[in-house]
Design a protein around this motif. Structure first.
Motif, PDB file in Angstrom:
ATOM      1  N   GLU A 692       0.817  -1.201   0.000  1.00  0.00           N
ATOM      2  CA  GLU A 692       0.000   0.000   0.000  1.00  0.00           C
ATOM      3  C   GLU A 692       0.859   1.264   0.000  1.00  0.00           C
ATOM      4  O   GLU A 692       0.486   2.273  -0.573  1.00  0.00           O
ATOM      5  CB  GLU A 692      -0.897  -0.012   1.232  1.00  0.00           C
ATOM      6  N   MET A 695       1.549   2.591  -3.361  1.00  0.00           N
ATOM      7  CA  MET A 695       0.435   2.938  -4.232  1.00  0.00           C
ATOM      8  C   MET A 695      -0.034   4.365  -3.952  1.00  0.00           C
ATOM      9  O   MET A 695      -0.192   4.759  -2.791  1.00  0.00           O
ATOM     10  CB  MET A 695      -0.724   1.953  -4.039  1.00  0.00           C
ATOM     11  N   SER A 806      -3.258  -1.343  -8.286  1.00  0.00           N
ATOM     12  CA  SER A 806      -2.182  -0.375  -8.546  1.00  0.00           C
ATOM     13  C   SER A 806      -2.354   0.273  -9.914  1.00  0.00           C
ATOM     14  O   SER A 806      -2.123   1.477 -10.076  1.00  0.00           O
ATOM     15  CB  SER A 806      -0.826  -1.074  -8.451  1.00  0.00           C
ATOM     16  N   GLU A 810      -2.852   4.242 -10.406  1.00  0.00           N
ATOM     17  CA  GLU A 810      -1.916   4.969 -11.268  1.00  0.00           C
ATOM     18  C   GLU A 810      -2.676   5.727 -12.361  1.00  0.00           C
ATOM     19  O   GLU A 810      -2.343   6.889 -12.679  1.00  0.00           O
ATOM     20  CB  GLU A 810      -0.925   3.988 -11.897  1.00  0.00           C
TER      21      GLU A 810
END
Length: 819
Positions: A692, A695, A806, A810
């Protein structure tokens, strides 16, 4: 000009016309070359009429036509071989032309001519024309046409009459040519028939003279009217003595009654019949057994006029079969496959042991060729030749069973002789050694790989000792040289990079040789595989279709190093990609499987128990059988120079073996390859590891999730809220438009599925863009083709399902920073 002078001119013109008609008629009589006659006609007519073009136009069945001959002034376009379809023609002119009516036009641009006809003639630059029908009896064959292109022209009655006479002569020439062609074809057909008859007679004569089988023909009164030389020899009579005699003149009453009865059945049914009969030829006291095929013979009217027959002496074969059958009961007790075939490779006997090994029953196999059954022409031919020449042969042979299964047999072939010591047949005894050979092969392969692993391990450790100071020096040198020039910096970078590459290579060697231990944890392979599949879908060529069947909820857990498992299956998927240079299908599946004692006995690396089996299959080029045993060897590769280290599959095998598993591979050239990875299953809870911290998180932004799958809605909602986003959910395009209209000022990004009920994603995207041209949209879909649709709608951010958290985070971070 005086009346006398005019009369003289008219007379001369008449003489010229008559001379032209006479010349063309003479030409027709002198030659059968229709093309020459037609060409001379148009040339002479144009010269006589002093017009610009003369053509012969032939009609097609639909009343379109083609210009087949032409004489034209060089100042005007040639139209020979031109197809012309006059839409006005069929309606107005067929019947008048058939009645012999002539059409003449003085000026196409002055007269009242249908526009369609004027337009039709325009490309040919025609100002005036004269058209005369060419008839064949009452059939309209074509037209003889004169064109005046330079100026209008008033056609004279004498010119019209001349054209009519010439059209008649052309019709005669055509009829004469057609009659000649018909007669010529009939003559050729008759000549060909005579040649065919002569050839047939010669073939029949040769067949009767030299055929080893007995050939005969009998009329409806059971009298012989044709026999072969072999039949004469069997009866002991010449053809002259035999022809005309009845069956009852040659054979005993019982034998003749048997034959005559079958003849009546053939005449009644008009079908081919086969029979077997024991006969006593007149000139011998030794009974012979014949297999006979009889059939009806028909005359030109289709009426049966005789019965034909072909007989084969099967006496010796019957005796051999009888003797073999007497011994069959004893042979059937043997567990080996035992069978007998003659020197023509025709199987005469088939034991119960052979039925059990190969799957064919005796009824299916008797009379068949063993080479065609086992699909081993060359090997079997050599073995048979050796057994026949030397008396016996023994060795190992690969064969095919009825089900297509490949087996290996220890075969012993013995030549069998008759009482006169003459070679008669081959006795074959085959013992199935397939399992024995497979176990031997597995044992030898395992020993070889173990030796290679030991060698690789020693080399790898030595390399580590060499690379360690090199890598250390490459990191210390920059500190010793505080101000290196550009060249020195590049050399240090090359030194460090090369040392690291060498270290990575050593790691792969150690994995192959099982000299490294991973960080074992209880993991569930399903999620790892789905992540790899997502990467493959994003990076592999679009020509490769990727499908999967991963039951994540039902799949058992294993004890493994997740990083090493990632390397195993990524290696296999990349190898599959490289094997499909022209595209194909990649399939990844996983299942739980329980291996029993039988499977473990057949596979040295397997143990009885529960396994998780992952299958990676492609439709690529496949691997040739001679390379299958080498693919796990270290540094072995079939790829070109610089395209592979040869450690990929050896590393896969090393990692899997280090985890207590094993790898199976099946491949066919031109069809593809399938790898099965077996990993021992365990009971336990999955160790969840997260990243985490790595991220990106949100700042309370509101995300509209447009998705019709409830599970995906929940997973996406939870993931986003865990990373400091607010969410709002719409189940279709209509609901999405409604929520966006109400909360447009709050919504930062719309996460839009392309496949939605009621209102599809593409339509919803375009509607949102009308509401707000600056709306930020991330499109998602499991179908790659939808990415193109999204791009066409000016949506440049696209996520391929399934995507990781992720990837989603992103994408959100990236799109929100865009202006």
């Amino acid at each position: 000009m005086t009346d006398r002078k005019q009369a003289e001119i008219a007379l001369q013109e008449q003489l010229n016309r008559e001379q032209l008609v006479k010349s063309i008629a003479q030409n027709i009589r002198e030659t059968l070359d229709l093309e020459q006659v037609l060409q001379r006609t148009v040339d002479q007519v144009r010269d006589f009429l002093k017009c610009d073009r003369v053509i012969i136009f032939r009609f097609q069945p639909d009343w379109s036509g083609i210009v087949i001959r032409e004489s034209v002034n060089q100042n005007y376009p040639a139209i020979v071989d031109t197809s012309i379809n006059d839409p006005c023609f069929a309606e107005d002119y067929i019947e008048p032309y058939r009645q012999g009516i002539v059409t003449s036009r003085t000026d196409f641009y002055a007269e009242d001519i249908p526009p369609c006809y004027r337009e039709l003639m325009k490309p040919f630059q025609v100002r005036a024309n004269l058209a005369v029908p060419i008839l064949q009896a009452d059939k309209l064959w074509g037209l003889l046409i004169a064109h005046q292109c330079s100026a209008p022209r008033q056609w004279q009655e004498t010119e019209i009459e001349l054209m009519k006479q010439l059209a008649t002569q052309v019709g005669i020439a055509i009829q004469q040519s057609e009659l000649y062609q018909q007669a010529y074809q009939e003559l050729q057909q008759r000549k060909k028939a005579q040649e065919s008859l002569f050839i047939s007679e010669q073939r029949l004569k040769a067949l009767l003279e030299y055929a080893p089988v007995l050939i005969f023909m009998i009329d409806l009164e059971n009298r012989y009217f044709l026999v072969s030389r072999s039949y004469e020899d069997m009866i002991g009579m010449t053809a002259e003595q035999l022809l005309g005699k009845s069956l009852y003149d040659i054979w005993t009453k019982e034998e003749a009654d048997f034959m005559a009865n079958h003849n009546r059945q053939i005449l009644a049914s008009q079908q081919i019949m086969a029979m077997e009969q024991e006969l006593l030829p007149p000139h011998t006291h030794k009974p012979l057994t014949f297999f006979t095929l009889k059939f009806p013979l028909y005359d030109a009217t289709g009426k049966v006029y005789a019965i034909g027959g072909i007989s084969t002496d099967i006496t010796e074969r019957k005796q051999a079969k009888s003797k073999i059958a007497e011994q069959a009961a004893l042979i059937d007790l043997a567990t080996d496959a035992i069978f007998v075939h003659d020197f023509d490779d025709q199987i005469l006997f088939w034991s119960k042991g052979a039925e059990r090994l190969y799957g064919w029953t005796a009824a299916e196999i008797i009379g068949q060729k063993s080479q065609s059954l086992f699909n081993q022409d060359i090997a079997l031919t050599q073995a048979i030749q050796t057994a026949r020449a030397e008396g016996s042969w023994q060795g190992e042979i690969e064969q095919i069973t009825k089900t297509g299964q490949k087996i290996i047999v220890a075969s012993h072939k013995t030549r069998v002789e008759n009482k006169f010591s003459q070679p008669q047949s081959i006795l074959v005894v085959n013992n199935d050694i397939t399992e024995k050979k497979q176990l031997e092969q597995q044992f030898y392969h395992a020993q070889r790989l173990e030796s290679l692993g030991t060698l690789a391990s020693g080399i790898a450790h030595d390399f580590n000792n060499i690379l360690t100071p090199i890598l250390g020096a490459s990191q210390l040198l920059p500190q010793k040289l505080p101000h290196p020039d550009d060249q020195t910096q590049r050399l240090l970078a090359i030194l460090s990079s090369s040392a690291r590459r060498g270290a990575d290579l050593v790691k792969q060697i150690l994995l192959f040789s099982r000299s490294t231990e991973g960080n074992l944890a209880t993991i569930q392979l399903g999620y790892l595989l789905l992540e790899l599949i997502g990467i493959a879908k994003q990076t592999f060529p679009k020509s490769i279709t990727i499908s999967h069947e991963i039951p994540t909820k039902e799949l058992s857990t294993i004890s493994a190093d997740a990083i090493q498992m990632h390397q195993v299956f990524m290696n296999l998927m990349v190898n599959a990609r490289d094997a499909m240079t022209e595209g194909g299908k990649l399939t990844i599946s996983a299942e739980n499987r329980q291996l029993d004692q039988y499977y473990a006995a057949m596979n040295l690396e397997a143990k009885v128990g529960a396994y998780v089996v992952v299958t990676v299959a492609d439709t690529g080029s496949g691997i040739s059988p001679d390379l299958l045993d080498k693919i796990f060897d270290p540094f072995f590769t079939t790829k070109g120079t610089g395209k592979g280290t040869g450690l990929g599959l050896s590393t896969v095998r090393g990692i899997v073996k280090n985890h207590g598993g094993f790898v199976k591979v099946h491949s066919e050239l031109g069809k593809g390859t399938q790898f099965n990875v077996f990993l021992p299953a365990i009971a336990g809870e999955v160790n969840l590891t997260t990243s985490e911290e790595a991220m990106p998180s949100g700042n309370g932004e509101l995300i509209l999730i447009v998705e019709d799958e409830a599970l995906i809605q929940e997973i996406t909602k939870t993931a986003l809220e865990n990373y400091n986003y607010r969410t709002m959910i719409a189940s279709d395009g209509i609901e999405a438009l409604s929520l966006y209209a109400q909360h447009q000022q709050e919504i930062s990004v719309v996460l839009m599925d392309m496949m939605l009920p009621n209102l599809d994603g593409l339509t919803a995207i375009r509607t949102l863009q009308k509401i707000n041209p600056q709306v930020k949209i991330i499109a998602t879909s499991g179908i790659m083709a939808n990415q193109k649709l999204a791009l066409e709608a000016n949506v440049k951010t696209f996520l391929v399902k399934p995507y990781t958290t992720s990837k989603l985070l992103e994408a959100l971070t990236e799109i929100m920073v865009k202006i």
